[in-house]
Scaffold this motif. Structure first.
Motif, short mmCIF file in Angstrom:
data_model
loop_
_atom_site.label_atom_id
_atom_site.label_comp_id
_atom_site.label_asym_id
_atom_site.label_seq_id
_atom_site.Cartn_x
_atom_site.Cartn_y
_atom_site.Cartn_z
N ALA A 38 0.81 -1.22 0.00
CA ALA A 38 0.00 0.00 0.00
C ALA A 38 0.84 1.27 0.00
CB ALA A 38 -0.92 0.01 1.22
N GLU A 39 2.00 1.25 0.69
CA GLU A 39 2.77 2.49 0.91
C GLU A 39 4.18 2.45 0.37
OE1 GLU A 39 2.36 4.18 4.87
OE2 GLU A 39 0.95 2.59 5.36
N GLY A 40 4.64 1.29 -0.10
CA GLY A 40 6.03 1.16 -0.52
C GLY A 40 6.37 2.00 -1.73
N PRO A 41 7.68 2.13 -2.00
CA PRO A 41 8.80 1.50 -1.32
C PRO A 41 9.01 2.06 0.10
CG PRO A 41 9.44 2.20 -3.54
CD PRO A 41 8.13 2.85 -3.23
N LEU A 42 9.38 1.15 1.03
CA LEU A 42 9.63 1.51 2.42
C LEU A 42 10.86 0.76 2.92
CD1 LEU A 42 6.03 1.17 3.95
CD2 LEU A 42 7.22 3.31 3.48
N SER A 43 11.57 1.36 3.86
CA SER A 43 12.66 0.66 4.52
C SER A 43 12.11 -0.27 5.59
CB SER A 43 13.62 1.66 5.16
OG SER A 43 12.97 2.31 6.24
N ARG A 44 12.95 -1.15 6.11
CA ARG A 44 12.55 -2.01 7.21
C ARG A 44 12.13 -1.18 8.42
NH1 ARG A 44 16.10 -5.01 4.29
NH2 ARG A 44 16.01 -7.31 4.42
N ALA A 45 12.89 -0.12 8.69
CA ALA A 45 12.57 0.74 9.84
C ALA A 45 11.19 1.38 9.67
CB ALA A 45 13.63 1.80 10.02
N ALA A 46 10.89 1.81 8.44
CA ALA A 46 9.58 2.44 8.19
C ALA A 46 8.45 1.44 8.35
CB ALA A 46 9.57 3.05 6.79
N VAL A 47 8.66 0.21 7.89
CA VAL A 47 7.65 -0.83 8.06
C VAL A 47 7.43 -1.11 9.54
CG1 VAL A 47 7.06 -3.24 7.62
CG2 VAL A 47 8.12 -1.87 5.82
N ALA A 48 8.54 -1.23 10.29
CA ALA A 48 8.44 -1.50 11.73
C ALA A 48 7.65 -0.41 12.43
CB ALA A 48 9.84 -1.63 12.34
N SER A 49 7.89 0.85 12.05
CA SER A 49 7.19 1.96 12.66
C SER A 49 5.69 1.90 12.37
CB SER A 49 7.77 3.28 12.14
OG SER A 49 7.02 4.39 12.60
N ARG A 50 5.34 1.51 11.16
CA ARG A 50 3.93 1.51 10.77
C ARG A 50 3.13 0.37 11.40
NH1 ARG A 50 6.49 4.55 7.33
NH2 ARG A 50 5.43 5.97 5.88
N ILE A 51 3.75 -0.79 11.60
CA ILE A 51 2.98 -1.92 12.11
C ILE A 51 3.25 -2.19 13.58
CG2 ILE A 51 2.87 -2.94 9.81
CD1 ILE A 51 4.87 -5.03 10.67
N GLY A 52 4.14 -1.42 14.20
CA GLY A 52 4.33 -1.53 15.64
C GLY A 52 5.13 -2.72 16.10
N LEU A 53 6.04 -3.23 15.26
CA LEU A 53 6.94 -4.31 15.65
C LEU A 53 8.37 -3.78 15.71
CD1 LEU A 53 5.64 -7.27 13.44
CD2 LEU A 53 5.19 -6.88 15.87
N THR A 54 9.26 -4.53 16.37
CA THR A 54 10.66 -4.11 16.42
C THR A 54 11.28 -4.25 15.04
OG1 THR A 54 11.52 -6.30 16.92
CG2 THR A 54 10.81 -4.94 18.80
N ARG A 55 12.35 -3.49 14.82
CA ARG A 55 13.04 -3.56 13.54
C ARG A 55 13.62 -4.96 13.32
NH1 ARG A 55 17.43 0.77 11.10
NH2 ARG A 55 17.88 -0.38 9.18
N ALA A 56 14.12 -5.58 14.40
CA ALA A 56 14.68 -6.91 14.28
C ALA A 56 13.61 -7.92 13.84
CB ALA A 56 15.30 -7.34 15.60
N ALA A 57 12.42 -7.80 14.44
CA ALA A 57 11.34 -8.72 14.07
C ALA A 57 10.92 -8.52 12.62
CB ALA A 57 10.14 -8.50 15.00
N VAL A 58 10.84 -7.26 12.20
CA VAL A 58 10.46 -6.97 10.82
C VAL A 58 11.53 -7.46 9.86
CG1 VAL A 58 10.15 -5.09 9.16
CG2 VAL A 58 8.89 -5.07 11.31
#
Length: 402
Positions: A38-58
């Motif tokens: 829906a919103e990409g391109p996104l970095s891993r950090a941006a994805v983590a911020s949007r879905i509320g998970l840690t960067r490591a998990a993402v």
């Protein structure tokens, strides 16, 4: 016709995943796919911020999706950001594709849509299918499916599934056409007659048209009534972003709502149904014209030239649509009505009487009526995108097949 990328809308009815660690992983994979889609391109950090998970998990989830060919890395994000730039992620331009097909009264169509929502291959055959037995019709459709799949595979795609839109009632098994009056089909299991190598879903063409409107339309409300009008007239009800199927899956048969109970006989067995006044062939009869290959083009051309008989026929068809829609609007109170299908091309002459009749008969404030920008492409695109949405909803299931 190329479709726009997926918007951030809730998915349609999908798999209910168990509330276990494995179920949570599958849900999180889906959240990553929907967010990047829906919103990409996104970095891993941006994805983590949007879905509320840690960067490591993402990162773990992203790596799994990349290995499965569902996501791809595009390289470093654009410069100007603080800190070390991350690698931009996007849904894969290759890999799984949704194969959509449509059986119409006078045509067959197939297309392949990739995870980015682009139509990558397409085939159409204009052929009269009314009163033909299902076997030769679906044999021709299979030829088109194989042609589109071959084109898609040449571009690095593979079919994640096949969804077929039909103008009739479909059983809850999503395979069997219970009744399609305008084709003359009854109790036909399409799963026995179509390629077995693809996961198959069959649904009413109006339902797929409504899903296309929900996913691809601009400014489409979450509660609306979608009218798909061609030779037959179907409708689909969307409530809170989901299709209303009804007890047997038959909801939406607007074309067989009686407008005048003592009117002409209909193929469904009733009398005075909406299709007898607002279907393409009914409008042509009322205008004194013979059916041709491009019926809507003929009507639109004559209406633009000021043909009084055609304009009168379209005015009366709009009135009949307004009468039939009144009951649905009063009963369901949707945010709006969307006119799709081939008759959307006749909207300039249909809408004035339709809106007038609807406003005159509706108990509450007038219900907005708009025209789908997808037009007759809606059911085919909705079918293909339903397969794509299935990939986004449960990417783990697709990864297991790779």
């Amino acid at each position: 016709m190329s479709a726009p990328p997926h918007k951030a809308r809730p998915a349609g009815p999908g798999r209910v995943l168990p509330d276990t660690q494995q179920g949570m992983r599958r849900r999180n994979l889906s959240r990553v796919m929907h967010t990047v889609g829906a919103e990409g391109p996104l970095s891993r950090a941006a994805v983590a911020s949007r879905i509320g998970l840690t960067r490591a998990a993402v990162s773990t989830l992203v790596d799994e999706l990349i290995r499965s060919g569902l996501l791809e890395e595009l390289g470093p994000e654009r410069p100007g950001r603080v800190g070390r730039p991350g690698s931009a992620l996007a849904v894969s331009g290759n890999g799984p594709a949704g194969i959509g097909a449509e059986v119409g009264v006078d045509h067959l169509a197939v297309c392949a849509v990739d995870l980015r929502g682009r139509v990558r291959a397409r085939a159409v055959r204009h052929v009269p299918n009314r009163d033909r037995s299902p076997e030769p019709v679906l044999g021709e459709l299979t030829e088109l499916i194989h042609r589109v799949v071959a084109e898609a595979e040449h571009e690095g795609l593979w079919p994640a599934g096949l969804a077929v839109a039909v103008p009739g009632l479909v059983a809850r098994d999503a395979r069997t056409v219970v009744r399609a009056p305008n084709l003359g089909w009854q109790d036909t299991d399409l799963g026995d007659l179509l390629p077995a190598r693809f996961p198959l879903t069959v649904a009413n063409e109006a339902n797929f048209g409504a899903l296309a409107e929900l996913w691809l339309g601009e400014g489409t409300p979450r509660d609306f009534l979608h009218v798909s009008a061609e030779i037959g007239i179907g409708a689909a009800v969307v409530v809170d972003g989901r299709l209303l199927h009804g007890n047997r899956g038959f909801a939406g048969e607007l074309g067989h709502v009686p407008v005048r109970p003592d009117g002409p006989a209909c193929a469904c067995g009733g009398r005075g149904c909406l299709e007898q006044y607002a279907g393409e062939e009914a409008v042509l009869r009322a205008a004194g014209l013979e059916p041709g290959e491009d019926r809507v083009g003929l009507l639109a051309g004559r209406a633009e030239q000021g043909d009084a008989d055609v304009r009168r026929a379209l005015h009366d068809a709009g009135t009949a649509l307004g009468i039939a829609l009144t009951g649905a609007v009063n009963l369901l109170d949707p945010e709006g009505v969307v006119l799709g299908g081939a008759l959307s091309g006749l909207a300039p002459w249909l809408l004035p009487s339709l809106r007038s009749e609807l406003a005159r008969r509706t108990a509450g404030p007038a219900c907005p009526v708009s025209v789908s920008a997808l037009g007759p492409e809606g059911p085919l695109l909705g079918a293909a995108h339903s397969v794509v949405r299935g990939v986004l909803d449960d990417p783990a299931a697709v990864a297991e097949r790779v």
